[in-house]
Motif scaffolding. Structure first.
Motif, PDB file in Angstrom:
ATOM      1  N   ASP A   9       0.166   0.055  -5.489  1.00  0.00           N
ATOM      2  CA  ASP A   9      -1.002   0.861  -5.114  1.00  0.00           C
ATOM      3  C   ASP A   9      -1.980   0.759  -6.279  1.00  0.00           C
ATOM      4  N   ARG A  10      -3.258   0.625  -5.939  1.00  0.00           N
ATOM      5  CA  ARG A  10      -4.256   0.506  -7.006  1.00  0.00           C
ATOM      6  C   ARG A  10      -4.708   1.893  -7.475  1.00  0.00           C
ATOM      7  N   GLN A  17      -9.959  -8.370  -0.952  1.00  0.00           N
ATOM      8  CA  GLN A  17      -8.575  -8.042  -1.323  1.00  0.00           C
ATOM      9  C   GLN A  17      -7.607  -8.510  -0.242  1.00  0.00           C
ATOM     10  N   MET A  37     -10.963   3.578  -5.394  1.00  0.00           N
ATOM     11  CA  MET A  37      -9.517   3.818  -5.307  1.00  0.00           C
ATOM     12  C   MET A  37      -8.900   3.750  -6.704  1.00  0.00           C
ATOM     13  N   GLN A  90      -6.286  10.896  -0.199  1.00  0.00           N
ATOM     14  CA  GLN A  90      -7.525  10.484  -0.870  1.00  0.00           C
ATOM     15  C   GLN A  90      -8.732  11.088  -0.146  1.00  0.00           C
ATOM     16  N   GLY A 103      -6.630   0.494   4.074  1.00  0.00           N
ATOM     17  CA  GLY A 103      -7.593   1.591   3.956  1.00  0.00           C
ATOM     18  C   GLY A 103      -7.144   2.661   2.988  1.00  0.00           C
ATOM     19  N   GLY A 154       0.708   4.433  -1.086  1.00  0.00           N
ATOM     20  CA  GLY A 154       0.149   5.706  -0.580  1.00  0.00           C
ATOM     21  C   GLY A 154       1.017   6.887  -0.922  1.00  0.00           C
ATOM     22  N   ASN A 155       1.654   7.454   0.084  1.00  0.00           N
ATOM     23  CA  ASN A 155       2.605   8.547  -0.141  1.00  0.00           C
ATOM     24  C   ASN A 155       4.033   8.082   0.020  1.00  0.00           C
ATOM     25  N   GLY A 156       4.205   6.791   0.121  1.00  0.00           N
ATOM     26  CA  GLY A 156       5.557   6.253   0.144  1.00  0.00           C
ATOM     27  C   GLY A 156       6.259   6.358   1.483  1.00  0.00           C
ATOM     28  N   GLY A 157       5.518   6.644   2.551  1.00  0.00           N
ATOM     29  CA  GLY A 157       6.158   6.806   3.862  1.00  0.00           C
ATOM     30  C   GLY A 157       6.909   5.554   4.306  1.00  0.00           C
ATOM     31  N   TYR A 158       6.277   4.393   4.210  1.00  0.00           N
ATOM     32  CA  TYR A 158       6.947   3.147   4.628  1.00  0.00           C
ATOM     33  C   TYR A 158       8.088   2.818   3.658  1.00  0.00           C
ATOM     34  N   ASP A 178      -0.646  -1.365   4.890  1.00  0.00           N
ATOM     35  CA  ASP A 178      -1.149  -0.254   5.716  1.00  0.00           C
ATOM     36  C   ASP A 178      -2.538   0.013   5.134  1.00  0.00           C
ATOM     37  N   THR A 205       0.859  -1.198   0.000  1.00  0.00           N
ATOM     38  CA  THR A 205       0.000   0.000   0.000  1.00  0.00           C
ATOM     39  C   THR A 205       0.888   1.239   0.000  1.00  0.00           C
ATOM     40  N   CYS A 261      -5.676   6.733   2.308  1.00  0.00           N
ATOM     41  CA  CYS A 261      -4.781   7.656   3.005  1.00  0.00           C
ATOM     42  C   CYS A 261      -5.379   9.060   3.013  1.00  0.00           C
ATOM     43  N   ALA A 304      -3.922  -3.735  -7.737  1.00  0.00           N
ATOM     44  CA  ALA A 304      -4.490  -4.104  -6.441  1.00  0.00           C
ATOM     45  C   ALA A 304      -3.576  -5.146  -5.803  1.00  0.00           C
ATOM     46  N   PHE A 305      -3.438  -5.093  -4.477  1.00  0.00           N
ATOM     47  CA  PHE A 305      -2.489  -6.018  -3.841  1.00  0.00           C
ATOM     48  C   PHE A 305      -2.965  -7.471  -3.848  1.00  0.00           C
TER      49      PHE A 305
HETATM   50  C1  LIG Z   1      -3.090   4.183   4.384  1.00  0.00           C
HETATM   51  S1  LIG Z   1      -2.499   4.466   2.785  1.00  0.00           S
HETATM   52  C2  LIG Z   1      -0.824   3.930   2.867  1.00  0.00           C
HETATM   53  C3  LIG Z   1       0.096   4.999   3.363  1.00  0.00           C
HETATM   54  C4  LIG Z   1       1.559   4.616   3.291  1.00  0.00           C
HETATM   55  N1  LIG Z   1       1.919   3.551   4.207  1.00  0.00           N
HETATM   56  C5  LIG Z   1       2.436   5.814   3.571  1.00  0.00           C
HETATM   57  O1  LIG Z   1       3.227   5.754   4.516  1.00  0.00           O
HETATM   58  O2  LIG Z   1       2.341   6.809   2.860  1.00  0.00           O
HETATM   59  C6  LIG Z   1      -3.243   3.167   1.896  1.00  0.00           C
HETATM   60  C7  LIG Z   1      -2.925   3.155   0.422  1.00  0.00           C
HETATM   61  O3  LIG Z   1      -3.178   1.826  -0.027  1.00  0.00           O
HETATM   62  C8  LIG Z   1      -3.855   1.844  -1.235  1.00  0.00           C
HETATM   63  N2  LIG Z   1      -4.668   0.625  -1.257  1.00  0.00           N
HETATM   64  C9  LIG Z   1      -5.718   0.310  -0.462  1.00  0.00           C
HETATM   65  N3  LIG Z   1      -6.193  -0.905  -0.779  1.00  0.00           N
HETATM   66  C10 LIG Z   1      -5.417  -1.379  -1.780  1.00  0.00           C
HETATM   67  C11 LIG Z   1      -5.404  -2.594  -2.528  1.00  0.00           C
HETATM   68  N4  LIG Z   1      -6.304  -3.541  -2.320  1.00  0.00           N
HETATM   69  N5  LIG Z   1      -4.443  -2.753  -3.449  1.00  0.00           N
HETATM   70  C12 LIG Z   1      -3.511  -1.781  -3.675  1.00  0.00           C
HETATM   71  N6  LIG Z   1      -3.491  -0.594  -3.023  1.00  0.00           N
HETATM   72  C13 LIG Z   1      -4.433  -0.401  -2.074  1.00  0.00           C
HETATM   73  C14 LIG Z   1      -4.682   3.104  -1.212  1.00  0.00           C
HETATM   74  O4  LIG Z   1      -4.923   3.537  -2.541  1.00  0.00           O
HETATM   75  C15 LIG Z   1      -3.772   4.055  -0.444  1.00  0.00           C
HETATM   76  O5  LIG Z   1      -2.964   4.795  -1.319  1.00  0.00           O
END
Ligand SMILES: C[S@@+](CC[C@H](N)C(=O)[O-])C[C@H]1O[C@@H](n2cnc3c(N)ncnc32)[C@H](O)[C@@H]1O
Length: 319
Positions: A53-54, A216, A126, A106, A101, A33-37, A99, A31, A103, A79-80
């Motif tokens: 990321d989807r 998922q 998403m 979104q 849900g 997102g913003n690439g934090g992890y 991670d 997931t 972010c 999608a993961f």
């Molecule tokens: C909570 S954010 C992740 C934040 C990230 N860990 C960070 O540090 O920036 C969740 C991200 O997962 C993506 N996401 C949620 N469900 C997904 C799935 N089934 N497959 C791929 N990406 C998914 C969302 O689009 C979102 O960008």
């Protein structure tokens, strides 16, 4: 705006400490997102990260980040649940992190339609493709809508809200987040101070349904059995009980800790070998300090499990 201003990664220190990256290792950030992890892993060791990321916007935001890490960050718009197509017994990794849900980016974009805090199209996808939330509220039967609100939002007033939706759409189609919020508010008591808005559960339920979030998660956890090397670590940060229940049951079952289905009979003699080991049956929770700094961390639960060397069960192909 710096990417770090857009979304504060939850339990970042605990996530990276648990994944414990070493030079030369390969991780999946399911997931991005913003690439934090991803960035924290890439900064901790000379490892590589394959990030899913989807959401096409998240992948776009990742392009300049990937540029900073000389080929060590690979972005995958998918999608993961599909991770097993790339990572499996022939191509294993040292760790996978989820991670779950949506972010903050979104949620904060009215045009994505995830939040009732802003008026926007009732979308919630998403991936930006497929059936959106307005299709569901305008075309599903009253019973189907009530079932979604109950199953994915644990909304006790699911029937009352579904009835109100069906009677409102007879007047005009429900196309905006503000319309849906007003319909829900019109049949719900005003929340007491400190209680969440009465539309919260319904919006959560629709989002989970639109994005098939629970399916998922189940598919991706199963794929992780084949995708992880022996000793590889699975880390999941979840934000509500529906997700956490799936993760907890998966880890319990795969680590040989599933309760005996019949307490009057002895456990079966030949238990299958455990596919994962755990250090604690309890999840890690964010510190008070983190919750004060980032309210989104409030409901986070981190569960981790380490892959043993027992052979995984091949995943049954659908169809
Ligand atoms: C909570 S954010 C992740 C934040 C990230 N860990 C960070 O540090 O920036 C969740 C991200 O997962 C993506 N996401 C949620 N469900 C997904 C799935 N089934 N497959 C791929 N990406 C998914 C969302 O689009 C979102 O960008």
């Amino acid at each position: 705006m710096e990417t770090s201003d857009l979304h504060i990664p939850v339990m970042l220190q605990e996530v990276v400490d648990t994944l414990a990256p070493q030079d030369g290792q390969h991780f999946v950030d399911a997931t991005f997102g913003n690439g934090g992890y991803s960035e924290a892993l890439l900064g901790r060791a000379r490892c590589t990260v394959s990030a899913f990321d989807r959401d096409p916007d998240a992948i776009q935001r990742g392009v300049p980040i990937a540029g900073k890490y000389d080929g060590r960050l690979r972005l995958i718009q998918s999608a993961f649940a599909e991770l097993g197509a790339i990572f499996n017994q022939d191509n294993q990794v040292d760790g996978i992190v989820f991670d779950l849900g949506v972010c903050s980016v979104q949620l904060d974009q009215p045009e994505r339609g995830f939040s009732f805090r802003f008026d926007g199209p009732l979308d919630m996808r998403m991936e930006k493709t497929g059936r959106d939330a307005s299709d569901i509220v305008n075309s599903y039967s009253e019973k189907q809508i009530a079932d979604i609100l109950w199953q994915f939002g644990e909304e006790k007033a699911s029937r009352r809200i579904a009835k109100a939706i069906v009677s409102a759409r007879a007047e005009a189609p429900i196309l905006r987040t503000s319309q849906l919020m007003q319909i829900i508010h019109s049949v719900m008591p005003r929340p007491k101070p400190g209680q969440a808005d009465s539309a919260t559960r319904s919006f959560q339920a629709l989002r989970i349904y639109v994005n098939q979030e629970l399916e998922q998660l189940e598919q991706a956890l199963q794929a992780s059995e084949l995708a992880l090397k022996p000793g590889g670590v699975l880390v999941v940060v979840s934000f509500h009980s529906l997700e956490d229940r799936i993760v907890k049951q998966f880890i319990r079952q795969r680590s040989g800790r599933a309760p005996n289905p019949n307490k009057y009979l002895p456990q079966a003699e030949h238990q299958p070998a455990a596919l994962f080991s755990i250090s604690s049956a309890k999840p890690k929770l964010p510190s008070e300090k983190e919750i004060a700094a980032n309210p989104r961390a409030r409901s986070a639960k981190l569960r981790a499990a380490w892959r043993t060397d027992a052979p995984a069960q091949p995943i049954a192909q659908a169809g």
